[in-house]
Design a protein around this motif. Structure first.
Motif, PDB file in Angstrom:
ATOM      1  N   CYS A  39       0.809  -1.221   0.000  1.00  0.00           N
ATOM      2  CA  CYS A  39       0.000   0.000   0.000  1.00  0.00           C
ATOM      3  C   CYS A  39       0.841   1.269   0.000  1.00  0.00           C
ATOM      4  CB  CYS A  39      -0.977  -0.001   1.176  1.00  0.00           C
ATOM      5  SG  CYS A  39      -0.202  -0.064   2.810  1.00  0.00           S
ATOM      6  N   ALA A  43       0.489   3.902  -2.948  1.00  0.00           N
ATOM      7  CA  ALA A  43      -0.074   5.206  -2.584  1.00  0.00           C
ATOM      8  C   ALA A  43       0.875   6.332  -2.992  1.00  0.00           C
ATOM      9  CB  ALA A  43      -0.361   5.265  -1.090  1.00  0.00           C
ATOM     10  N   ALA A  62      -5.691   4.338   6.925  1.00  0.00           N
ATOM     11  CA  ALA A  62      -6.936   3.638   7.254  1.00  0.00           C
ATOM     12  C   ALA A  62      -6.623   2.501   8.211  1.00  0.00           C
ATOM     13  CB  ALA A  62      -7.608   3.102   5.994  1.00  0.00           C
ATOM     14  N   HIS A  70      -2.658   0.937   7.114  1.00  0.00           N
ATOM     15  CA  HIS A  70      -2.892   1.018   5.673  1.00  0.00           C
ATOM     16  C   HIS A  70      -2.750   2.452   5.182  1.00  0.00           C
ATOM     17  CE1 HIS A  70      -4.309  -0.261   1.800  1.00  0.00           C
ATOM     18  NE2 HIS A  70      -5.335   0.555   1.836  1.00  0.00           N
ATOM     19  N   LEU A  72      -3.313   5.231   1.951  1.00  0.00           N
ATOM     20  CA  LEU A  72      -4.058   5.537   0.741  1.00  0.00           C
ATOM     21  C   LEU A  72      -3.918   7.018   0.464  1.00  0.00           C
ATOM     22  CD1 LEU A  72      -7.861   5.557   1.621  1.00  0.00           C
ATOM     23  CD2 LEU A  72      -6.133   5.060   3.318  1.00  0.00           C
ATOM     24  N   PHE A  83     -11.414   9.605  -1.413  1.00  0.00           N
ATOM     25  CA  PHE A  83     -10.283   8.739  -1.101  1.00  0.00           C
ATOM     26  C   PHE A  83     -10.039   7.785  -2.264  1.00  0.00           C
ATOM     27  CE2 PHE A  83     -11.971   9.947   3.049  1.00  0.00           C
ATOM     28  CZ  PHE A  83     -10.820  10.450   3.650  1.00  0.00           C
ATOM     29  N   ASP A  85      -8.040   4.290  -2.947  1.00  0.00           N
ATOM     30  CA  ASP A  85      -7.363   3.167  -2.298  1.00  0.00           C
ATOM     31  C   ASP A  85      -6.731   2.287  -3.370  1.00  0.00           C
ATOM     32  OD1 ASP A  85      -6.422   1.373  -0.454  1.00  0.00           O
ATOM     33  OD2 ASP A  85      -8.299   0.248  -0.368  1.00  0.00           O
ATOM     34  N   ASN A  88      -4.589  -1.848  -1.539  1.00  0.00           N
ATOM     35  CA  ASN A  88      -4.968  -2.906  -0.605  1.00  0.00           C
ATOM     36  C   ASN A  88      -4.956  -4.284  -1.252  1.00  0.00           C
ATOM     37  OD1 ASN A  88      -7.868  -4.136  -1.004  1.00  0.00           O
ATOM     38  ND2 ASN A  88      -8.083  -1.972  -1.510  1.00  0.00           N
ATOM     39  N   SER A  92     -10.140  -1.679  -6.163  1.00  0.00           N
ATOM     40  CA  SER A  92     -11.031  -0.560  -5.831  1.00  0.00           C
ATOM     41  C   SER A  92     -10.764   0.569  -6.827  1.00  0.00           C
ATOM     42  CB  SER A  92     -10.800  -0.099  -4.395  1.00  0.00           C
ATOM     43  OG  SER A  92      -9.420  -0.033  -4.095  1.00  0.00           O
ATOM     44  N   ILE A 136     -11.873   4.391   7.496  1.00  0.00           N
ATOM     45  CA  ILE A 136     -11.096   5.586   7.201  1.00  0.00           C
ATOM     46  C   ILE A 136     -11.645   6.758   8.012  1.00  0.00           C
ATOM     47  CG2 ILE A 136     -10.304   7.175   5.408  1.00  0.00           C
ATOM     48  CD1 ILE A 136     -10.954   4.987   3.342  1.00  0.00           C
TER      49      ILE A 136
END
Length: 230
Positions: A39, A43, A62, A70, A72, A83, A85, A88, A92, A136
């Motif tokens: 992540c 990110a 998150a 996590h 993001l 947001f 993401d 993960n 998404s 989140i």
């Protein structure tokens, strides 16, 4: 237009930069984000790209399983918060608004959100089962604190769900492919299938054949070789 651009870049990251834990398994800090990672790597890559495209974006965090481990990206588009993401492991591919719940489907799975007390919850449905994926806090977070956490992520003692198992995922054409431990899971809008009994010796062939990703000439090759030798 800005939402379209943010989601276009998001999908491209899923298509061209794999989620994987090769760096983690080898305890090596990556020198670039262009070969993907977990992540944090993904990110940072997404953050750099959306900023270069002129969007306002910031690192965010998150909770997964109650642990705030996590990373993001939070975006400000038309004075509203969203947001992204990207890291993960699951696809998404749409932004999550901080001001209204959403539901969407892709590759035979479903993502939906709820919002309560300034907490956005993301739920992930696949193969007949829905689970809470993450929580989140909508309020903005300190980027300096997040960057420090990223710098010491392999030495902080945090145990990730995939700390001792293989992970590699990408969007490939109209499918989503995910190596989870010893199984390749293949998701699409029309079917689900598995390729079982994968081991490190198979990995290079699996990545090149199914993912159409050339891991031979990239930095991942040395990481692959290290894992094979362990």
């Amino acid at each position: 237009m800005s939402i379209y651009l943010a989601e276009k870049i998001l999908l491209e990251k899923f298509q061209h930069e794999p989620f994987h834990n090769f760096y983690l398994l080898n305890n090596i800090q990556p020198t670039t984000t262009k070969f993907g990672g977990t992540c944090s790597d993904k990110a940072l890559s997404y953050l750099k790209s959306v900023k270069a495209a002129g969007l306002k974006a910031y690192l965010h965090t998150a909770r997964i399983g109650g642990e705030e481990s996590h990373r993001l990206v939070r975006l400000e588009i038309n004075n509203q918060c969203y947001f992204a993401d990207v890291g993960n492991g699951w696809p998404s591919i749409q932004l999550y608004p901080a001001f209204r719940p959403v539901l969407y489907e892709c590759y035979g799975m479903r993502f939906r959100t709820t919002i309560e007390s300034n907490v956005l919850k993301i739920f992930h449905f696949k193969r007949g089962v829905e689970k809470l994926q993450m929580e989140i806090d909508i309020i903005e977070k300190s980027e300096k604190t997040i960057q420090k956490s990223i710098a010491r992520r392999f030495s902080s003692g945090v145990v990730y769900p995939f700390s001792n198992q293989l992970r590699f995922s990408m969007v490939v054409d109209q499918r989503f492919l995910f190596v989870r431990n010893t199984t390749l899971e293949i998701y699409s809008n029309n079917y689900y299938e598995e390729v079982p009994h994968i081991n490190i010796a198979d990995l290079k062939k699996i990545i090149m054949t199914y993912f159409k990703y050339d891991a031979v000439s990239l930095e991942l090759e040395s990481l692959y070789n290290n894992m094979q030798g362990n």
